[in-house]
Design a protein around this motif. Structure first.
Motif, mmCIF file in Angstrom:
data_model
loop_
_atom_site.group_PDB
_atom_site.id
_atom_site.type_symbol
_atom_site.label_atom_id
_atom_site.label_comp_id
_atom_site.label_asym_id
_atom_site.label_seq_id
_atom_site.Cartn_x
_atom_site.Cartn_y
_atom_site.Cartn_z
ATOM 1 N N GLN A 54 0.832 -1.201 0.000
ATOM 2 C CA GLN A 54 0.000 0.000 0.000
ATOM 3 C C GLN A 54 0.868 1.253 0.000
ATOM 4 O OE1 GLN A 54 -1.114 2.676 2.213
ATOM 5 N NE2 GLN A 54 -2.436 3.177 0.457
ATOM 6 N N GLY A 114 -5.744 4.010 1.075
ATOM 7 C CA GLY A 114 -5.918 5.404 1.450
ATOM 8 C C GLY A 114 -7.312 5.896 1.116
ATOM 9 N N ARG A 115 -7.380 7.089 0.549
ATOM 10 C CA ARG A 115 -8.681 7.688 0.262
ATOM 11 C C ARG A 115 -9.477 6.889 -0.767
ATOM 12 N NH1 ARG A 115 -7.066 13.661 -1.336
ATOM 13 N NH2 ARG A 115 -5.409 12.448 -2.327
ATOM 14 N N PHE A 116 -8.771 6.259 -1.711
ATOM 15 C CA PHE A 116 -9.466 5.506 -2.752
ATOM 16 C C PHE A 116 -10.186 4.285 -2.188
ATOM 17 C CE2 PHE A 116 -9.490 2.402 -6.335
ATOM 18 C CZ PHE A 116 -10.334 3.110 -7.172
ATOM 19 N N GLU A 150 -12.371 4.037 0.011
ATOM 20 C CA GLU A 150 -13.803 4.262 0.186
ATOM 21 C C GLU A 150 -14.581 4.031 -1.108
ATOM 22 O OE1 GLU A 150 -14.397 8.099 1.820
ATOM 23 O OE2 GLU A 150 -13.216 7.713 3.633
#
Length: 297
Positions: free
Chosen positions: A107, A132-134, A136
């Motif tokens: 990651q 990370g943000r992706f 979600e």
């Protein structure tokens, strides 16, 4: 119990008549497996239970479908349900612990979402997810499931099973999720052959969820695939460039779980088993040229 050729017999040897009920016949078979390391062939099961070979095969097939037994190139063994009696699933815990560091490293290196999953019947079961943000935007969760035939994770593991087991697991469950999903067994076998020719690399773009792309490789042991690791990104993610990282992570986890042990492919796949050691950039270019983007169409 007595023993025949080193194997336990079912009940007393004097009892030759077939048991009248299916429950008794299933019990005869399950009694042969005296631990998680026991491996028996169909012929051994039929001989030790005195059941007709066709009857033994039918019952074994049903027990595999229901996850009481597993079937590998080395024979039949206790499955998830049998091993899960009396406590939590220690095997899955071991896999998750062995892979945790590699998932975190993947990651950090890529910035993409990382999955760890195992094969459970016709589905993949997610053991871990990092991102990370992706993350979600990726509709998966730890403890969730997805059809194995529609995911890179599932195809990476199915590729190292015998064709008959692939059909037993995925045949009845196969179906369309998106316009790109494989929806028949024949096409699935063709795709799994491409996975093997890429030495275990499985791709999928929009087959499970629109706009999501994945590359995966199986964590393999002496009995076959035990898990798979994937990197997940958007539909245009350059997965071919980072595919070697997934292969290396899966190989490292395999070595940690099975130190000093090799990986085994079913007899029908052994000529395509992946080589040991690191892959050069030139070797990766040749492998990926066999199926750009992992498209099955």
């Amino acid at each position: 119990m007595t023993a025949v050729d080193g194997l336990p017999t079912a009940r007393a040897s004097a009892r030759r008549e077939l048991p009248p009920s299916m429950v008794e016949r299933v019990t005869l078979i399950m009694d042969l497996f005296e631990g998680r390391t026991a491996r028996l062939t169909l012929e051994e099961v039929a001989r030790c239970t005195s059941l007709p070979r066709s009857t033994a095969h039918r019952i074994l097939d049903q027990l595999v479908r229901l996850c009481w037994l597993d079937h590998t190139a080395l024979g039949y063994a206790l499955g998830r349900r049998a091993l899960g009696f009396g406590g939590g699933d220690g095997a899955r815990t071991r896999v998750r612990e062995a892979a945790a560091g590699r998932l975190h490293q993947l990651q950090i290196q890529t910035g993409l979402v990382v999955h760890l999953a195992v094969l459970d019947g016709a589905e993949v079961y997610y053991l871990d997810k990092a991102g990370g943000r992706f993350a979600e935007a990726v509709p998966s969760r730890v403890g969730g499931r997805a059809p194995a035939h529609s995911t890179a994770l599932g195809k990476a593991m199915l590729a190292w099973l015998e064709p008959e087991e692939v059909e037993a697991r995925a045949g009845e469950a196969i179906g369309r999720l998106t316009q790109r999903t494989i929806c028949d067994v024949g096409t699935l076998h063709q795709e799994l052959d491409r996975v093997r020719r890429r030495h275990g690399l499985a791709f999928e773009r929009g087959e499970c969820f629109p706009g999501i792309a994945c590359v995966a490789a199986a964590v393999r042991g002496p009995d076959g695939p035990v898990a798979a690791i994937s990197l997940v990104g958007g539909a245009s993610a350059p997965l071919e460039k980072i595919a070697p990282l997934v292969v290396d992570a899966a190989r490292q986890v395999s070595r940690e779980l099975f130190p000093g042990g090799g990986t085994a492919a079913p007899a029908s796949h052994r000529t395509t088993a992946e080589p040991e050691g690191a892959w050069s950039p030139q070797a990766m270019d040749r492998l990926l040229a066999t199926g750009q983007y992992g498209d099955w169409q």
